[in-house]
Scaffold this motif. Structure first.
Motif, PDB file in Angstrom:
ATOM      1  N   ASP A 143     -10.769   5.125  -5.175  1.00 45.72           N
ATOM      2  CA  ASP A 143     -10.164   4.023  -4.752  1.00 45.72           C
ATOM      3  C   ASP A 143      -9.239   3.938  -3.233  1.00 45.72           C
ATOM      4  O   ASP A 143      -9.092   3.048  -2.813  1.00 45.72           O
ATOM      5  N   GLY A 152      -4.736  -5.217   7.309  1.00 46.83           N
ATOM      6  CA  GLY A 152      -5.157  -4.082   6.203  1.00 46.83           C
ATOM      7  C   GLY A 152      -4.007  -3.137   5.965  1.00 46.83           C
ATOM      8  O   GLY A 152      -2.925  -3.220   6.607  1.00 46.83           O
ATOM      9  N   GLY A 158       0.837  -1.147   0.075  1.00 43.28           N
ATOM     10  CA  GLY A 158      -0.089   0.105  -0.083  1.00 43.28           C
ATOM     11  C   GLY A 158       0.768   1.240  -0.195  1.00 43.28           C
ATOM     12  O   GLY A 158       2.185   1.184   0.079  1.00 43.28           O
ATOM     13  N   TRP A 197      -9.545  -9.614  -2.092  1.00 42.20           N
ATOM     14  CA  TRP A 197      -9.170  -8.332  -1.513  1.00 42.20           C
ATOM     15  C   TRP A 197     -10.640  -7.657  -1.246  1.00 42.20           C
ATOM     16  O   TRP A 197     -11.420  -7.709  -2.093  1.00 42.20           O
ATOM     17  N   ARG A 255     -12.021  -3.842   0.549  1.00 40.96           N
ATOM     18  CA  ARG A 255     -11.565  -2.612   0.854  1.00 40.96           C
ATOM     19  C   ARG A 255     -12.747  -1.826   1.768  1.00 40.96           C
ATOM     20  O   ARG A 255     -13.864  -2.113   1.623  1.00 40.96           O
ATOM     21  N   TYR A 290      -7.465  -1.610   2.275  1.00 36.89           N
ATOM     22  CA  TYR A 290      -7.602  -2.649   1.514  1.00 36.89           C
ATOM     23  C   TYR A 290      -7.352  -3.918   2.436  1.00 36.89           C
ATOM     24  O   TYR A 290      -5.949  -4.153   3.050  1.00 36.89           O
ATOM     25  N   TYR A 291      -7.965  -4.816   2.520  1.00 34.72           N
ATOM     26  CA  TYR A 291      -7.810  -6.205   3.346  1.00 34.72           C
ATOM     27  C   TYR A 291      -7.731  -7.306   2.727  1.00 34.72           C
ATOM     28  O   TYR A 291      -8.623  -7.607   1.650  1.00 34.72           O
ATOM     29  N   GLN A 320      -3.188   0.537   3.881  1.00 32.58           N
ATOM     30  CA  GLN A 320      -4.037   1.781   3.361  1.00 32.58           C
ATOM     31  C   GLN A 320      -3.186   2.055   1.964  1.00 32.58           C
ATOM     32  O   GLN A 320      -2.230   2.036   1.677  1.00 32.58           O
ATOM     33  N   ARG A 334     -17.444  -2.269   4.260  1.00 28.66           N
ATOM     34  CA  ARG A 334     -16.379  -3.150   3.661  1.00 28.66           C
ATOM     35  C   ARG A 334     -16.820  -3.737   2.394  1.00 28.66           C
ATOM     36  O   ARG A 334     -17.985  -4.182   2.448  1.00 28.66           O
ATOM     37  N   ALA A 362      -8.822   3.877   0.227  1.00 28.08           N
ATOM     38  CA  ALA A 362      -9.537   2.762   1.181  1.00 28.08           C
ATOM     39  C   ALA A 362      -8.279   2.177   2.083  1.00 28.08           C
ATOM     40  O   ALA A 362      -7.249   2.156   1.670  1.00 28.08           O
TER      41      ALA A 362
END
Length: 123
Positions: free
Chosen positions: A89, A116, A9, A36, A38, A93-94, A118, A45, A91
């Motif tokens: 976009d 996660g 990220g 993935w 976000r 992201y997990y 960023q 989410r 967010a």
């Protein structure tokens, strides 16, 4: 113990690219789906992209044609190549994985999450 560790990220300008990686480690018996999600501030989410062990892929409509998900089954790793990034976009992201893990002599199937990473798209 199972871990999903994300990396990649950061801050990027609109139109730029980033590549996210997520590696699963631990007492893993089998991984079925890696993907993935976000979450932007104040929003729920949402799924970004997912890939099965057989290679079937699903993308959110908002990222089709810009993001590419791929997977290295031998390394238990999933990647997300993000191109033509937009401010929306932005967010956290997990990484997510549905897998079966080994606990002592038992096997347990469930969904597991990374911590996660960023992603910020801004000029």
């Amino acid at each position: 113990q199972v871990q999903l560790v994300e990396s990649g990220g950061g801050l990027v300008q609109p139109g730029g690219s980033l590549r996210l990686s997520c590696a699963a480690s631990g007492s893993i018996f089998s991984i079925y789906v890696m993907g993935w999600y976000r979450q932007a501030p104040g929003k729920q989410r949402e799924l970004v992209a997912a890939i099965t062990s057989g290679g079937s892929i699903n993308y959110a409509d908002s990222v089709k044609g810009r993001f590419t998900i791929s997977r290295d089954n031998a390394k238990n790793t999933v990647y997300l190549q993000m191109n033509s990034l937009k401010p929306e976009d932005t967010a956290v992201y997990y990484c997510n994985s549905r897998m079966t893990i080994v606990l002592d002599i038992r096997r347990m199937t469930g969904n597991y999450w990374g911590q996660g990473t960023q992603v910020t798209v801004s000029s």
